[in-house]
Design a protein around this motif. Structure first.
Motif, short mmCIF file in Angstrom:
data_model
loop_
_atom_site.label_atom_id
_atom_site.label_comp_id
_atom_site.label_asym_id
_atom_site.label_seq_id
_atom_site.Cartn_x
_atom_site.Cartn_y
_atom_site.Cartn_z
N PHE A 395 0.83 -1.27 0.02
CA PHE A 395 -0.13 -0.05 -0.04
C PHE A 395 0.99 1.24 0.06
O PHE A 395 1.92 0.96 0.69
N ASP A 397 0.01 4.31 1.06
CA ASP A 397 0.10 4.94 2.58
C ASP A 397 -0.46 4.17 3.61
O ASP A 397 0.26 3.88 4.51
N ASP A 399 -3.23 0.69 4.94
CA ASP A 399 -4.07 -0.61 4.61
C ASP A 399 -5.38 -0.04 4.40
O ASP A 399 -5.91 0.64 5.33
N THR A 400 -6.08 -0.05 3.25
CA THR A 400 -7.34 0.45 2.90
C THR A 400 -8.35 -0.64 2.92
O THR A 400 -9.46 -0.48 2.41
N ARG A 401 -7.94 -1.95 3.07
CA ARG A 401 -8.74 -3.07 2.85
C ARG A 401 -9.96 -2.89 3.62
O ARG A 401 -10.99 -3.65 3.55
N TRP A 403 -12.15 -0.83 4.34
CA TRP A 403 -13.03 0.01 3.66
C TRP A 403 -13.56 -0.58 2.48
O TRP A 403 -14.22 -0.09 1.86
N ASP A 468 -13.42 3.20 11.13
CA ASP A 468 -12.86 4.46 11.78
C ASP A 468 -13.24 4.56 13.31
O ASP A 468 -13.10 5.73 13.97
#
Length: 490
Positions: A395, A397, A399-401, A403, A468
Motif C-alpha cells: 500500500f 499510504d 491499509d485500506t482493505r 473499507w 474508523d
C-alpha cells in the motif's frame, strides 16, 4: 410647435401603415387573406402542416371562384395556393417552422393582430359600457395604489376597501342581495371577449421577440472576437435567462405568475363553462359563445407557444456557445467573403451566356511524406499474474482493505455455524468487530437471500461499526434465514 406635432404624428402614421398588419388590411386581396387565415388557423389549431395549409387554401379558392367571387372588389389572388402562401411568408403574415419532424405554418403577430381588428370590426357594436369604464377605472386605481409610496395612504385605502366588503357581506347575510340584470351581464361578457381577443397577438409578439433575440445572439456570437471563456460565460447566461432578455419577455414573466399555474387555468375553464350555463348567455350569438368557451384554451396555447419559444432559444444559444470557435468562424466568414468577391468580379467581366467550367475535383492537400512503417505495438511480454496472498499486498499510504466490500468468506463460515435457521439481526449483533461493518450487513443479507429467507412483521434494529470507530444504526424488516446446508437439502 404645431408644425412639429403634425410632422411627428404624420411620421408615426407612415410607420404604422408600413407594418404588415395594416398592409394586410389595406391590400387588394385583404378580404380573402383574412377569411382564409381565419379558417385555416383556429384557437385549437395554431400550427398547420404546410402541405395541409396549401390544400385547404386551394380548396377555399376553388369554392369562392365557383360561387362567382372573383371580380371587382371581390377579386381573388392569382396563382397556386403554394405561391400565395410563399408570398404571405415573404410579406410577414406567415412564418414556417419545424415542429418535430414536419414543417408547419404559424401566424405572425401582425397577422393575428389583423384578424383581431377585423373580428372586432365585424363583431358588431363596441359600446362605452359600465363594464368597460369600470375596467379602466379599476386599472387606474390599481396603478395608483402600486405607485403610492406612503404606507399611511395605502393602509387607509385598504381599510376603505375592507369596509366596503364588510358592508356587502352584511347585506348578503341579511338576504338583501340585488340580482344583476341580464343586460349588465351581457355588457360584462362583451368586455371579457374584447379583452380576450387581444391575448393571441400579445402571446405571439412575445414569442417572436424571443426568436428575434435568439437570432441576434447567434449573429453577435459569430462576430465576437473576445476570449472563448468570456464569451461562454456571457452567452450561456443569456441562454439560461432568455425570458429576461426582452421587454416583452419580462412582461410575460410577470403575467406567467398569474396564468402559468395549471390549477388556475382549470379554474378559469370551469368558471367559463359555468357562465355558459347561465340564462343571460342566451343574449350572446353563437360566435360569442364559442369565443367565451375558448378563452381558457386560448390562454393555455399562448403560454405554451411562449414557453416553447423560450426552450428553443435556450437550446439554440447553448448549442451555439458550446460549439463556438472564433478562429473557425472567422475562417468560414473570410472564405464566404472571398467567394462572394470572386463571384462579383466574375459577373462584371463575363457575359450572361459565358460558359462556366465546373469544378470536377477538389484540390489535393500537400501533406508531405507519411511514415511507411511503425514499430511493433505489441508489448514485449505478458504482465505478471495477480497474487491472491494478503501478505504480499503493498500500500502506498495505509491499509485500506478495511473499507472494502463484504468479507464473504468469513460471513459464509460464520453463517454455516448458526444452525438450520437464525434471525439475521441477532446473528449480525453477535459478530466480531471486523465483520460488523455496514457492508457486512449487506453481505449477510445477500447470503440469506441466496440460501432462502422470509420477512416478518417486526422491525430489527442493528448497530454497525465502521473501520474508523464510528457507528451507524440500520432498521429493516425482521429476517429469518436458512443455512446453505438446509437450502441444498430442500
Amino acid at each position: 410647435m404645431g408644425s412639429a406635432r403634425a410632422e411627428a404624428a404624420y411620421l408615426r402614421a407612415l410607420a404604422a401603415f408600413r407594418t404588415p398588419t395594416l398592409d394586410l388590411l389595406h391590400g387588394r386581396y385583404a378580404p380573402f387573406v383574412v377569411a382564409a387565415l381565419s379558417i385555416v388557423f383556429t384557437v385549437d389549431r395554431p400550427a398547420v402542416e404546410i402541405s395541409d395549409a396549401h390544400a385547404e387554401i386551394a380548396e377555399i379558392l376553388d369554392e369562392l371562384r365557383a360561387t362567382g367571387y372573383d371580380d371587382g372588389e371581390r377579386a381573388l389572388p392569382v396563382g397556386s395556393a403554394r405561391e400565395i402562401c410563399r408570398y404571405w411568408v415573404r410579406v410577414g403574415w406567415l412564418v414556417p417552422q419545424i415542429d418535430g419532424d414536419v414543417e408547419v405554418y404559424r401566424l405572425t403577430a401582425h397577422a393575428v393582430g389583423a384578424l383581431e381588428i377585423t373580428g372586432r370590426t365585424a363583431g358588431g357594436r363596441t359600446r362605452v359600457s359600465n363594464s368597460r369604464v369600470r375596467t379602466l377605472l379599476e386599472a387606474v386605481e390599481r396603478l395608483s395604489d402600486h405607485a403610492e409610496t406612503d404606507p399611511v395612504e395605502r393602509r387607509a385605502r385598504l381599510l376603505r376597501e375592507r369596509a366596503a366588503l364588510d358592508a356587502e357581506i352584511a347585506r348578503l347575510e341579511d338576504g338583501l342581495a340585488d340580482p344583476v340584470d341580464d343586460e349588465q351581464l351581457l355588457e360584462e361578457a362583451e368586455n371579457v371577449l374584447h379583452l380576450a381577443r387581444e391575448l393571441p397577438a400579445d402571446f405571439t409578439r412575445v414569442a417572436e421577440s424571443i426568436k428575434a433575440m435568439q437570432r441576434d445572439v447567434v449573429a453577435d456570437l459569430r462576430r465576437d472576437v473576445r476570449p472563448t471563456g468570456e464569451v461562454l460565460r456571457e452567452y450561456l447566461q443569456r441562454g439560461q435567462h432568455v425570458m429576461q432578455s426582452t421587454v416583452e419577455g419580462r412582461a410575460f414573466a410577470g403575467a406567467l405568475r398569474l396564468i402559468g399555474d395549471p390549477e388556475r387555468i382549470d379554474s378559469l375553464t370551469e368558471q367559463l363553462h359555468s357562465l355558459l350555463a347561465k340564462p343571460f348567455t342566451r343574449l350572446l350569438d353563437d360566435e360569442q359563445r364559442r369565443e367565451l368557451d375558448a378563452i381558457g384554451r386560448r390562454v393555455e396555447l399562448g403560454v405554451e407557444e411562449v414557453l416553447t419559444a423560450q426552450r428553443r432559444a435556450s437550446r439554440v444559444i447553448t448549442g451555439q456557445v458550446r460549439t463556438h470557435d472564433p478562429i473557425r468562424d472567422r475562417q468560414v466568414d473570410d472564405l464566404l467573403r472571398d467567394v462572394m468577391s470572386g463571384l462579383q468580379a466574375w459577373t462584371r467581366s463575363s457575359s450572361p451566356d459565358a460558359p462556366v467550367e465546373p469544378l470536377r475535383s477538389l484540390p489535393m492537400a500537400d501533406i508531405g511524406h507519411l511514415r511507411q512503417s511503425v514499430s511493433d505495438i505489441r508489448p514485449p511480454g505478458a504482465p505478471a499474474p495477480l497474487t491472491a496472498s494478503d501478505e504480499e499486498a503493498e500500500f502506498a499510504d495505509a491499509d485500506t482493505r478495511a473499507w472494502g466490500g463484504p468479507r464473504y468468506a468469513e460471513l459464509e463460515a460464520y453463517v454455516a455455524g448458526l444452525g438450520d435457521r437464525f434471525d439475521l439481526g441477532d446473528a449480525f449483533r453477535a459478530q466480531g468487530g471486523d465483520t460488523r461493518r455496514p457492508v457486512d450487513l449487506v453481505g449477510l443479507l445477500e447470503i440469506a437471500h441466496r440460501n432462502g429467507m422470509s420477512e416478518g412483521d417486526e422491525v430489527s434494529v442493528v448497530e454497525a461499526l465502521r473501520p474508523d470507530g464510528t457507528t451507524r444504526r440500520f432498521a429493516f424488516a425482521a429476517v429469518t434465514a436458512r443455512t446453505a446446508k438446509e437450502h441444498d437439502h430442500d
